[in-house]
Design a protein around this motif. Structure first.
Motif, short mmCIF file in Angstrom:
data_model
loop_
_atom_site.label_atom_id
_atom_site.label_comp_id
_atom_site.label_asym_id
_atom_site.label_seq_id
_atom_site.Cartn_x
_atom_site.Cartn_y
_atom_site.Cartn_z
N ARG A 1 0.81 -1.22 0.00
CA ARG A 1 0.00 0.00 0.00
C ARG A 1 0.84 1.28 0.00
N PRO A 2 1.72 1.45 -1.02
CA PRO A 2 2.44 2.72 -1.10
C PRO A 2 1.46 3.86 -1.37
N VAL A 3 1.78 5.04 -0.87
CA VAL A 3 0.93 6.22 -1.03
C VAL A 3 1.73 7.30 -1.74
N LYS A 4 1.13 7.90 -2.74
CA LYS A 4 1.79 8.97 -3.49
C LYS A 4 1.49 10.31 -2.82
N PRO A 5 2.39 11.27 -2.95
CA PRO A 5 2.13 12.60 -2.38
C PRO A 5 0.81 13.21 -2.87
N ALA A 6 0.47 12.98 -4.13
CA ALA A 6 -0.78 13.53 -4.67
C ALA A 6 -2.00 12.99 -3.92
N GLU A 7 -1.92 11.74 -3.46
CA GLU A 7 -3.02 11.16 -2.69
C GLU A 7 -3.16 11.86 -1.34
N GLY A 8 -2.04 12.28 -0.77
CA GLY A 8 -2.09 13.06 0.47
C GLY A 8 -2.82 14.37 0.27
N GLY A 9 -2.49 15.07 -0.82
CA GLY A 9 -3.19 16.32 -1.13
C GLY A 9 -4.66 16.10 -1.38
#
Length: 129
Positions: free
Chosen positions: A84-92
């Motif tokens: 389950r890696p998370v991209k910075p864009a998903e944080g935004g």
């Protein structure tokens, strides 16, 4: 880090959340603590480390979000995601979604060309809601 920075951070962050709660503002406030530490999981001598800072890396607190949870896994030294890696864009996108913004929104950009709030297909981290 362990003796000075982490205790000062913990005290300040806790005080902020407690103050917002006591004033009745926590339900309407998004508190996001995002940081990029930019270090490897090894110290300069090449020995494996797991700095306390890694535990404080990305925090998001709001009543609409389910707090105190962990998603995904990293390798044995915390260098790379293996689940389950998370991209910075998903944080935004998660922050915008938490604030009630429509992720399909377009803003006026340069020369009056529409600029998307998030890139096409970017979704919030749904597990947090």
């Amino acid at each position: 880090m362990k003796e000075i920075v982490a205790p000062m951070y913990d005290q300040g962050y806790s005080a902020l959340l407690e103050d917002l709660f006591q004033r009745g503002l926590l339900d309407n406030t998004l508190v996001a603590n995002l940081a990029e530490f930019g270090r490897t999981p090894k110290n300069q001598s090449g020995r494996r480390t797991r700095p306390l800072a890694a535990m404080l890396d990305h925090l998001l607190r709001r009543r609409r979000c389910q707090g105190r949870q962990s998603r995904g896994k990293s390798d044995e030294i915390g260098a790379y995601p293996v689940e389950r890696p998370v991209k910075p864009a998903e944080g935004g996108a998660t922050i915008y979604h938490s604030l009630g913004l429509n992720l399909e929104t377009h803003l006026p950009g340069p020369q009056s060309r529409p600029f998307p709030l998030v890139d096409y297909g970017t979704q919030p981290i749904r597990e947090l809601f």
